[in-house]
Design a protein around this motif. Structure first.
Motif, PDB file in Angstrom:
ATOM      1  N   ALA A   1      18.346  68.854   1.532  1.00  0.00           N
ATOM      2  CA  ALA A   1      18.595  68.959   0.256  1.00  0.00           C
ATOM      3  C   ALA A   1      20.540  69.157   0.166  1.00  0.00           C
ATOM      4  O   ALA A   1      20.827  69.144  -0.624  1.00  0.00           O
ATOM      5  CB  ALA A   1      18.326  71.054  -0.185  1.00  0.00           C
ATOM      6  N   ARG A   2      20.627  69.417   1.707  1.00  0.00           N
ATOM      7  CA  ARG A   2      22.781  68.885   1.880  1.00  0.00           C
ATOM      8  C   ARG A   2      22.777  67.614   1.865  1.00  0.00           C
ATOM      9  O   ARG A   2      23.659  67.516   2.125  1.00  0.00           O
ATOM     10  CB  ARG A   2      22.452  68.958   3.605  1.00  0.00           C
ATOM     11  N   ARG A   3      22.194  66.839   1.674  1.00  0.00           N
ATOM     12  CA  ARG A   3      22.489  64.966   1.037  1.00  0.00           C
ATOM     13  C   ARG A   3      23.232  65.104   0.394  1.00  0.00           C
ATOM     14  O   ARG A   3      23.597  65.909  -1.006  1.00  0.00           O
ATOM     15  CB  ARG A   3      20.700  64.359   0.483  1.00  0.00           C
ATOM     16  N   ARG A   4      24.209  63.932   0.349  1.00  0.00           N
ATOM     17  CA  ARG A   4      24.779  63.002  -0.899  1.00  0.00           C
ATOM     18  C   ARG A   4      24.050  61.886  -1.203  1.00  0.00           C
ATOM     19  O   ARG A   4      24.997  61.128  -1.398  1.00  0.00           O
ATOM     20  CB  ARG A   4      26.019  63.392  -0.093  1.00  0.00           C
ATOM     21  N   ASP A   5      23.643  62.032  -2.646  1.00  0.00           N
ATOM     22  CA  ASP A   5      22.868  60.824  -3.299  1.00  0.00           C
ATOM     23  C   ASP A   5      23.900  60.625  -4.156  1.00  0.00           C
ATOM     24  O   ASP A   5      24.490  61.297  -4.316  1.00  0.00           O
ATOM     25  CB  ASP A   5      21.380  61.519  -3.835  1.00  0.00           C
ATOM     26  N   GLY A   6      23.144  59.316  -4.654  1.00  0.00           N
ATOM     27  CA  GLY A   6      24.298  58.423  -5.728  1.00  0.00           C
ATOM     28  C   GLY A   6      23.964  59.655  -6.820  1.00  0.00           C
ATOM     29  O   GLY A   6      23.106  60.218  -6.904  1.00  0.00           O
ATOM     30  N   PRO A   7      24.627  59.388  -7.892  1.00  0.00           N
ATOM     31  CA  PRO A   7      24.715  60.484  -9.420  1.00  0.00           C
ATOM     32  C   PRO A   7      23.114  60.059  -9.765  1.00  0.00           C
ATOM     33  O   PRO A   7      23.087  60.845 -10.585  1.00  0.00           O
ATOM     34  CB  PRO A   7      25.721  58.635  -9.616  1.00  0.00           C
ATOM     35  N   GLN A   8      22.712  58.597  -9.493  1.00  0.00           N
ATOM     36  CA  GLN A   8      20.796  58.434  -9.915  1.00  0.00           C
ATOM     37  C   GLN A   8      19.854  59.435  -9.438  1.00  0.00           C
ATOM     38  O   GLN A   8      18.599  58.946  -9.671  1.00  0.00           O
ATOM     39  CB  GLN A   8      20.433  57.342 -10.325  1.00  0.00           C
ATOM     40  N   ASP A   9      20.211  59.598  -7.711  1.00  0.00           N
ATOM     41  CA  ASP A   9      19.167  59.944  -6.937  1.00  0.00           C
ATOM     42  C   ASP A   9      19.222  61.311  -7.266  1.00  0.00           C
ATOM     43  O   ASP A   9      20.131  61.969  -7.562  1.00  0.00           O
ATOM     44  CB  ASP A   9      20.152  60.089  -5.854  1.00  0.00           C
ATOM     45  N   GLU A  10      18.497  62.202  -6.958  1.00  0.00           N
ATOM     46  CA  GLU A  10      17.872  63.557  -7.026  1.00  0.00           C
ATOM     47  C   GLU A  10      17.213  63.710  -5.732  1.00  0.00           C
ATOM     48  O   GLU A  10      16.236  65.082  -5.917  1.00  0.00           O
ATOM     49  CB  GLU A  10      16.650  64.070  -8.338  1.00  0.00           C
ATOM     50  N   PHE A  11      17.267  63.209  -4.888  1.00  0.00           N
ATOM     51  CA  PHE A  11      16.347  63.743  -3.325  1.00  0.00           C
ATOM     52  C   PHE A  11      16.784  64.907  -2.927  1.00  0.00           C
ATOM     53  O   PHE A  11      16.433  65.831  -2.582  1.00  0.00           O
ATOM     54  CB  PHE A  11      16.511  62.485  -2.384  1.00  0.00           C
ATOM     55  N   TRP A  12      18.746  65.159  -2.912  1.00  0.00           N
ATOM     56  CA  TRP A  12      18.726  66.484  -2.958  1.00  0.00           C
ATOM     57  C   TRP A  12      18.291  67.339  -3.681  1.00  0.00           C
ATOM     58  O   TRP A  12      18.257  68.831  -3.054  1.00  0.00           O
ATOM     59  CB  TRP A  12      20.277  66.346  -3.269  1.00  0.00           C
ATOM     60  N   LEU A  13      17.955  67.263  -5.150  1.00  0.00           N
ATOM     61  CA  LEU A  13      17.975  68.992  -6.024  1.00  0.00           C
ATOM     62  C   LEU A  13      16.740  69.132  -5.320  1.00  0.00           C
ATOM     63  O   LEU A  13      16.342  70.208  -5.491  1.00  0.00           O
ATOM     64  CB  LEU A  13      17.795  67.876  -7.338  1.00  0.00           C
ATOM     65  N   TRP A  14      15.308  68.209  -5.301  1.00  0.00           N
ATOM     66  CA  TRP A  14      13.925  68.257  -5.119  1.00  0.00           C
ATOM     67  C   TRP A  14      13.951  68.794  -3.398  1.00  0.00           C
ATOM     68  O   TRP A  14      12.448  69.297  -3.210  1.00  0.00           O
ATOM     69  CB  TRP A  14      13.469  67.159  -5.580  1.00  0.00           C
ATOM     70  N   GLY A  15      15.595  68.586  -2.441  1.00  0.00           N
ATOM     71  CA  GLY A  15      14.597  69.074  -1.815  1.00  0.00           C
ATOM     72  C   GLY A  15      15.194  70.354  -1.541  1.00  0.00           C
ATOM     73  O   GLY A  15      14.129  71.362  -0.888  1.00  0.00           O
ATOM     74  N   SER A  16      15.869  70.948  -2.126  1.00  0.00           N
ATOM     75  CA  SER A  16      16.878  72.001  -2.657  1.00  0.00           C
ATOM     76  C   SER A  16      15.151  73.131  -2.947  1.00  0.00           C
ATOM     77  O   SER A  16      14.636  74.590  -3.010  1.00  0.00           O
ATOM     78  CB  SER A  16      17.552  72.260  -3.396  1.00  0.00           C
ATOM     79  N   VAL A  17      14.852  72.449  -3.988  1.00  0.00           N
ATOM     80  CA  VAL A  17      13.830  72.654  -4.731  1.00  0.00           C
ATOM     81  C   VAL A  17      12.707  73.156  -3.631  1.00  0.00           C
ATOM     82  O   VAL A  17      11.612  74.549  -3.743  1.00  0.00           O
ATOM     83  CB  VAL A  17      13.173  72.383  -6.025  1.00  0.00           C
ATOM     84  N   LEU A  18      12.013  72.422  -2.657  1.00  0.00           N
ATOM     85  CA  LEU A  18      10.680  72.262  -1.962  1.00  0.00           C
ATOM     86  C   LEU A  18      11.806  73.366  -0.660  1.00  0.00           C
ATOM     87  O   LEU A  18      10.414  74.224   0.108  1.00  0.00           O
ATOM     88  CB  LEU A  18      10.562  70.931  -1.490  1.00  0.00           C
ATOM     89  N   PHE A  19      12.443  73.193  -0.523  1.00  0.00           N
ATOM     90  CA  PHE A  19      12.981  73.976   0.121  1.00  0.00           C
ATOM     91  C   PHE A  19      12.900  75.693   0.546  1.00  0.00           C
ATOM     92  O   PHE A  19      12.670  76.861   0.777  1.00  0.00           O
ATOM     93  CB  PHE A  19      14.725  73.938   0.904  1.00  0.00           C
TER      94      PHE A  19
END
Length: 443
Positions: free
Chosen positions: A379-397
């Motif tokens: 959730a703390r990642r800084r992905d590129g504009p097209q990436d959603e890993f940080w968001l789904w990491g936040s939801v999963l957390f």
């Protein structure tokens, strides 16, 4: 299954589809004689995939702890307290099947599109379950599935306690949704709100946002009508955690969007639920604030936790043996054995004691906590504009934290919900690892 499919990431959404089909099959009265087979099917397929999916499993941070917990549980086969052999083997198999996605899912090259499709399946099914639950209250008897035999077996008084009187004076069951248990629509509502929030924050398409808001509204309404307070508390914990991660990560705009939509929907649907459900709904939710949170929890579920550590753990410090509680005991146990009477586990912590004693309440919770910490790092990642890993990491957390909280209310990791927990964690872990392979410059 062909070799191609066994190596394809499509297995993940297909497996979720199987879980959904098994759940829907339980609502068909003609399948009632095959009920045990349907319940076991999803767990069996998870074990089959564990054996057939080839490749090297990725080492999720939770994996060493979960494998240790399973090893301790397997030693319970030699515990003198173990009940009927079939029940014991079935329980060990179910626990392995629940954790198996940590192994077979991470052998697949999962891309972000497949991960998102998996979440979409869960979102639509659970939003539909919450929606059917709403219809069950609006149109009593018309959308009502047959009541679970296990619930009916609790007696007329217990069954009556699962009903309430609406504002129209009609007595109805707490909405079941696409389950056969009164109040079951609340589970659909939980997933609909949490996953709907994720899609709302991640999508740039108008239709997806509209569907997300609709799922949030129906989900909250279903939870209020179901009157399952544990699910509501879990959802609040999840949403607060999600909001906190967004703030800590500096994503203030996303935080404000989530707050505006969920806050407005929460107030509006509560008023709607009270208008439909009447005083029964109002009084049920008001009871949450009748005393301090710890007093409310102790009166409802807390005494099970106290009893687990004060009574059960001292009695079974090395575990109680296998096959003596839960679904495996009900279907395969031999309760005529007076030396090994059936046991009851209302919360997950009690089940952990039965399955492994002191070590049981150490390793499995540590595995869950490692999943929680890993999701927070994503959730703390800084992905590129097209990436959603940080968001789904936040939801999963947020989801992981809520799941951990639910272990204090019911045996979360002894059911299909526990398998979904490990599947989602493994799928995101695998998708992130695959993205790093495709784009090695990303961290």
């Amino acid at each position: 299954m062909g070799g191609g499919l066994l190596a394809s990431s499509r297995l993940v959404p297909l497996f979720v589809g199987l879980l959904i089909c098994c759940q829907l099959a339980l609502l068909v009265e003609a399948i009632a004689p095959l009920r045990v087979a349907v319940r076991v099917l999803a767990f069996s397929v998870s074990l089959v995939l564990l054996a057939l999916v080839r490749g090297r499993s990725l080492k999720h941070p939770a994996l060493p702890f979960i494998l240790a917990a399973l090893g301790i549980t397997s030693l319970q086969l030699f515990n003198p307290g173990t009940g009927a052999p079939l029940a014991a083997v079935a329980q060990l198999g179910i626990q392995l099947a629940i954790a198996a996605p940590l192994l077979w899912v991470t052998r697949l090259a999962i891309d972000p599109k497949t991960f998102r499709r998996t979440l979409a399946l869960l979102f639509f099914f659970n939003a539909a379950s919450a929606g059917v639950g709403v219809l069950q209250v609006y149109f009593p008897g018309r959308f009502q599935p047959a009541l679970s035999a296990a619930v009916q077996g609790q007696g007329e008084g217990y069954v009556s306690s699962l009903q309430f009187e609406t504002s129209d004076g009609v007595r109805v069951f707490r909405p079941m949704g696409l389950t056969d248990i009164p109040g079951g629509a609340s589970t659909g509502g939980f997933y609909a709100v949490l996953l709907g929030g994720g899609f709302l924050l991640s999508s740039r398409r108008g239709l997806t946002r509209v569907l997300s808001v609709g799922g949030i509204l129906v989900g909250l309404f279903g939870i209020y009508l179901s009157q399952v307070r544990a699910t509501a508390v879990m959802l609040v914990v999840c949403l607060v955690a999600l909001a906190a991660v967004l703030l800590v990560s500096g994503r203030v705009g996303r935080f404000l969007a989530l707050l505006a939509v969920v806050g407005t929907a929460g107030v509006a649907t509560f008023g709607w639920a009270v208008a439909v459900g009447g005083d029964a709904v109002m009084n049920r939710w008001a009871s949450l604030f009748a005393a301090s949170p710890d007093e409310v929890y102790h009166r409802n579920r807390g005494y099970f936790l106290t009893g687990t550590f004060a009574d059960v753990l001292p009695e079974y410090p090395l575990g109680a043996g296998l096959g003596r509680y839960g679904m495996t005991n009900a279907y395969f146990g031999d309760n005529s054995d007076r030396e090994r009477p059936p046991l009851w586990a209302e919360i997950q912590w009690t089940a952990w004691v039965y399955d492994g004693g002191i070590l049981g309440v150490l390793f499995y919770p540590l595995g869950v906590l490692m999943s929680l910490l890993w999701a927070f790092r994503v959730a703390r990642r800084r992905d590129g504009p097209q990436d959603e890993f940080w968001l789904w990491g936040s939801v999963l957390f947020a989801y992981n934290l809520g799941a951990f909280a639910l272990t204090f209310s019911y045996p979360f990791f002894m059911s299909q919900t526990g398998m979904e927990f490990w599947l989602l964690n493994a799928a995101l872990f695998g998708a992130l690892a695959h993205a790093k392979t495709v784009h090695p410059h990303r961290r």
